[in-house]
Structures are given as structure tokens and as C-alpha cells.
Design a protein around this motif. Sequence first.
Motif, PDB file in Angstrom:
ATOM      1  N   GLU A  76      25.607  23.909  22.104  1.00 40.48           N
ATOM      2  CA  GLU A  76      26.261  24.292  23.352  1.00 40.48           C
ATOM      3  C   GLU A  76      25.260  24.563  24.467  1.00 40.48           C
ATOM      4  OE1 GLU A  76      29.037  27.513  22.796  1.00 40.48           O
ATOM      5  OE2 GLU A  76      29.557  26.806  20.793  1.00 40.48           O
ATOM      6  N   GLN A  77      24.131  25.143  24.116  1.00 42.42           N
ATOM      7  CA  GLN A  77      23.197  25.595  25.142  1.00 42.42           C
ATOM      8  C   GLN A  77      22.052  24.635  25.433  1.00 42.42           C
ATOM      9  OE1 GLN A  77      21.960  29.694  25.005  1.00 42.42           O
ATOM     10  NE2 GLN A  77      23.851  30.367  24.051  1.00 42.42           N
ATOM     11  N   LEU A  78      21.864  23.636  24.598  1.00 41.86           N
ATOM     12  CA  LEU A  78      20.781  22.674  24.837  1.00 41.86           C
ATOM     13  C   LEU A  78      20.769  22.123  26.260  1.00 41.86           C
ATOM     14  CD1 LEU A  78      20.475  20.456  21.639  1.00 41.86           C
ATOM     15  CD2 LEU A  78      18.646  21.733  22.762  1.00 41.86           C
ATOM     16  N   PRO A  79      21.919  21.690  26.810  1.00 44.09           N
ATOM     17  CA  PRO A  79      21.882  21.126  28.165  1.00 44.09           C
ATOM     18  C   PRO A  79      21.333  22.096  29.204  1.00 44.09           C
ATOM     19  CG  PRO A  79      23.966  20.608  27.091  1.00 44.09           C
ATOM     20  CD  PRO A  79      23.261  21.605  26.214  1.00 44.09           C
ATOM     21  N   TRP A  80      21.579  23.385  29.033  1.00 42.61           N
ATOM     22  CA  TRP A  80      21.087  24.365  29.994  1.00 42.61           C
ATOM     23  C   TRP A  80      19.564  24.340  30.066  1.00 42.61           C
ATOM     24  CZ3 TRP A  80      23.911  29.417  28.021  1.00 42.61           C
ATOM     25  CH2 TRP A  80      25.298  29.175  27.957  1.00 42.61           C
ATOM     26  N   PHE A  81      18.926  24.355  28.883  1.00 37.83           N
ATOM     27  CA  PHE A  81      17.469  24.445  28.846  1.00 37.83           C
ATOM     28  C   PHE A  81      16.811  23.109  29.190  1.00 37.83           C
ATOM     29  CE2 PHE A  81      18.884  28.090  26.435  1.00 37.83           C
ATOM     30  CZ  PHE A  81      18.044  29.082  26.922  1.00 37.83           C
ATOM     31  N   LEU A  82      17.471  22.028  28.854  1.00 38.41           N
ATOM     32  CA  LEU A  82      16.950  20.714  29.246  1.00 38.41           C
ATOM     33  C   LEU A  82      17.008  20.553  30.761  1.00 38.41           C
ATOM     34  CD1 LEU A  82      18.580  18.698  26.361  1.00 38.41           C
ATOM     35  CD2 LEU A  82      16.118  18.990  26.725  1.00 38.41           C
ATOM     36  N   ASP A  83      18.112  20.965  31.368  1.00 42.64           N
ATOM     37  CA  ASP A  83      18.230  20.901  32.823  1.00 42.64           C
ATOM     38  C   ASP A  83      17.216  21.824  33.512  1.00 42.64           C
ATOM     39  OD1 ASP A  83      20.278  19.092  32.584  1.00 42.64           O
ATOM     40  OD2 ASP A  83      21.886  20.532  32.955  1.00 42.64           O
ATOM     41  N   ALA A  84      16.870  22.921  32.851  1.00 41.08           N
ATOM     42  CA  ALA A  84      15.934  23.883  33.433  1.00 41.08           C
ATOM     43  C   ALA A  84      14.501  23.390  33.401  1.00 41.08           C
ATOM     44  CB  ALA A  84      16.033  25.219  32.698  1.00 41.08           C
ATOM     45  N   ASP A  99      24.248  16.578  10.311  1.00 39.62           N
ATOM     46  CA  ASP A  99      24.851  15.915  11.469  1.00 39.62           C
ATOM     47  C   ASP A  99      24.535  16.671  12.760  1.00 39.62           C
ATOM     48  OD1 ASP A  99      26.817  13.975  12.697  1.00 39.62           O
ATOM     49  OD2 ASP A  99      27.824  15.871  13.170  1.00 39.62           O
ATOM     50  N   GLY A 100      24.590  17.993  12.703  1.00 43.15           N
ATOM     51  CA  GLY A 100      24.277  18.786  13.880  1.00 43.15           C
ATOM     52  C   GLY A 100      22.834  18.630  14.310  1.00 43.15           C
ATOM     53  N   LEU A 105      18.844  16.473  18.134  1.00 46.29           N
ATOM     54  CA  LEU A 105      17.654  15.665  18.425  1.00 46.29           C
ATOM     55  C   LEU A 105      17.993  14.534  19.397  1.00 46.29           C
ATOM     56  CD1 LEU A 105      15.850  15.367  14.967  1.00 46.29           C
ATOM     57  CD2 LEU A 105      15.802  17.209  16.635  1.00 46.29           C
ATOM     58  N   ALA A 106      19.154  13.927  19.200  1.00 46.72           N
ATOM     59  CA  ALA A 106      19.565  12.844  20.095  1.00 46.72           C
ATOM     60  C   ALA A 106      19.749  13.355  21.525  1.00 46.72           C
ATOM     61  CB  ALA A 106      20.855  12.210  19.591  1.00 46.72           C
ATOM     62  N   SER A 107      20.335  14.538  21.681  1.00 48.89           N
ATOM     63  CA  SER A 107      20.525  15.113  23.021  1.00 48.89           C
ATOM     64  C   SER A 107      19.193  15.409  23.696  1.00 48.89           C
ATOM     65  CB  SER A 107      21.345  16.406  22.921  1.00 48.89           C
ATOM     66  OG  SER A 107      22.645  16.151  22.467  1.00 48.89           O
ATOM     67  N   ILE A 108      18.277  15.960  22.923  1.00 45.90           N
ATOM     68  CA  ILE A 108      16.950  16.290  23.477  1.00 45.90           C
ATOM     69  C   ILE A 108      16.231  15.023  23.911  1.00 45.90           C
ATOM     70  CG2 ILE A 108      14.696  17.268  22.927  1.00 45.90           C
ATOM     71  CD1 ILE A 108      16.238  19.145  20.936  1.00 45.90           C
ATOM     72  N   HIS A 109      16.245  14.019  23.054  1.00 49.05           N
ATOM     73  CA  HIS A 109      15.559  12.763  23.393  1.00 49.05           C
ATOM     74  C   HIS A 109      16.221  12.056  24.569  1.00 49.05           C
ATOM     75  CE1 HIS A 109      13.707  12.554  19.107  1.00 49.05           C
ATOM     76  NE2 HIS A 109      12.848  13.048  19.970  1.00 49.05           N
ATOM     77  N   ALA A 110      17.543  12.110  24.642  1.00 47.15           N
ATOM     78  CA  ALA A 110      18.255  11.461  25.751  1.00 47.15           C
ATOM     79  C   ALA A 110      17.862  12.074  27.094  1.00 47.15           C
ATOM     80  CB  ALA A 110      19.763  11.571  25.548  1.00 47.15           C
ATOM     81  N   ALA A 111      17.475  13.346  27.069  1.00 47.69           N
ATOM     82  CA  ALA A 111      17.055  14.026  28.307  1.00 47.69           C
ATOM     83  C   ALA A 111      15.585  13.794  28.617  1.00 47.69           C
ATOM     84  CB  ALA A 111      17.327  15.522  28.184  1.00 47.69           C
TER      85      ALA A 111
END
Length: 236
Positions: A76-84, A99-100, A105-111
Motif C-alpha cells: 500500500e505504501q510503496l508508491p508514496w516512498f517511490l514518489d518521494a 506473490d506479494g 519488486l515489480a512495483s519498485i522496478h517499474a518506478a
Amino acid sequence: MFEPVRIAPSLLSADFMNLGRDVALIEEAGAGFVHVDVMDGHFVPNLTMGVPVVKQLKKATSLPLDVHLMIANPLEQLPWFLDAGADYVTVHAEVLDADGLARALASIHAAGAKAVVSLKPRTGVGALAPVIADVDMVLVMSVEPGFSGQSYIEGSEDKVARVVEMARAVGASPLVQVDGGIGPATAARVAAAGADVLVCGNAVFATPNPAAALAEVARIADEARLAALAAEKEAR
């Protein structure tokens, strides 16, 4: 091939009233990362820094921000810190199934950031098996996460060696980071076992001369790594 060990001073031990000064100090002293401990009071019994601090740090330094999410709901919070502006983002294997972890990892790499998975002291390296080929770094906790100033858990260097062995077995070469009780007395052990990045809190910031302390830990770690590489080469 020899690569110098990098030091990641933990801001949890810095002077929060003079955070900009301390970040500038470690950057000038040759730190490899700024380690940012994010705690939520749920996964660990402490509250620390959050998104606003990461945003300000991004403006204050050219060092990579190594953001360690000790939180119960990283997806839930990954996007906040990636955007920051986090450059490396660590999630804990204990709060995500296979799976989680893959989704994180996919979300982090996509950013465009680097993905890190951390293991608490009692978590076996087998938890990394589903993702070891996809991580950019593995963080081995050598204390229970939650508070700075704890003593190194004896034998943590063996876990570092097991992570290195697991990665080699699948042809992967993530950085291996160690966090907890790392200083002049313990740096050699983890560096010889294969650690690439050492998180240092009090060993840097609680000394009269943090820059000199950082350099001394790096020197000790590099000497141990060189000796280990020489021994490995001789054994072949």
C-alpha cells in the motif's frame, strides 16, 4: 574482483535537529548511501521517519536514498516512498508471501528504483528463494529491527555467506547489506563473508568524529574483503 565495501550511515542515529548537516557530513566523508529507517509501530514497536523526510532528503543530497520499510503494509505504501524519491526500497520477507514479494519488486522496478528484500534474524534464507534472481540487494538484519544501538547477533556473518551462496547458485549477484551492531569490531566478519554494504548508526554518528569513524569502518571492511578474496583464490 574486488569492489570496495560501501557504508550506509543510518539517520536513525543522526541528530534530527541538524539532519541536513549530518547528511552533508557523511556525503563528504565518502558514504555510499543514506540509510533511512521507516518504522510504523506495527511491524516493529517504534515510529520514525516517513514520506516528508524522504522528500526533503532527496533535495539535500546526491547520495542514493536507501529506504528501509519496516512496515506491515508495504504494497500500500510503496508508491508514496517511490514518489518521494527513494532510490533503493527495502521490503521485509516476513510481511509478504511469494506473490506479494514479486508484486513489490515489480512495483519498485517499474518506478526505476532498486528493489531490496530484508530478512529478520530468525528468518531463514529460504524466504529469498522465489525472488533471489530479481532483487538488487538483500538486507540481512544482524539485530532485531526496531531500535538503534543494539548489539550484533553472533553468527550473522554465516547468514551473509548463505545468501551469497544462494545467489551464486542461480547466477545472480545482488548486493548484500548488513544492518545491526556494525562497527569496527564486527565489520571485518561480515565483509569477509561477502557483505557489500554496511549500515552503521551509532558507530558513525555517536562518535566525536563521524567522518573518521566512517572511514575506519570502511578500511577494516575492505581489508577483510581483500583477505577473503585472496584466500578464496588460493583455495581454487
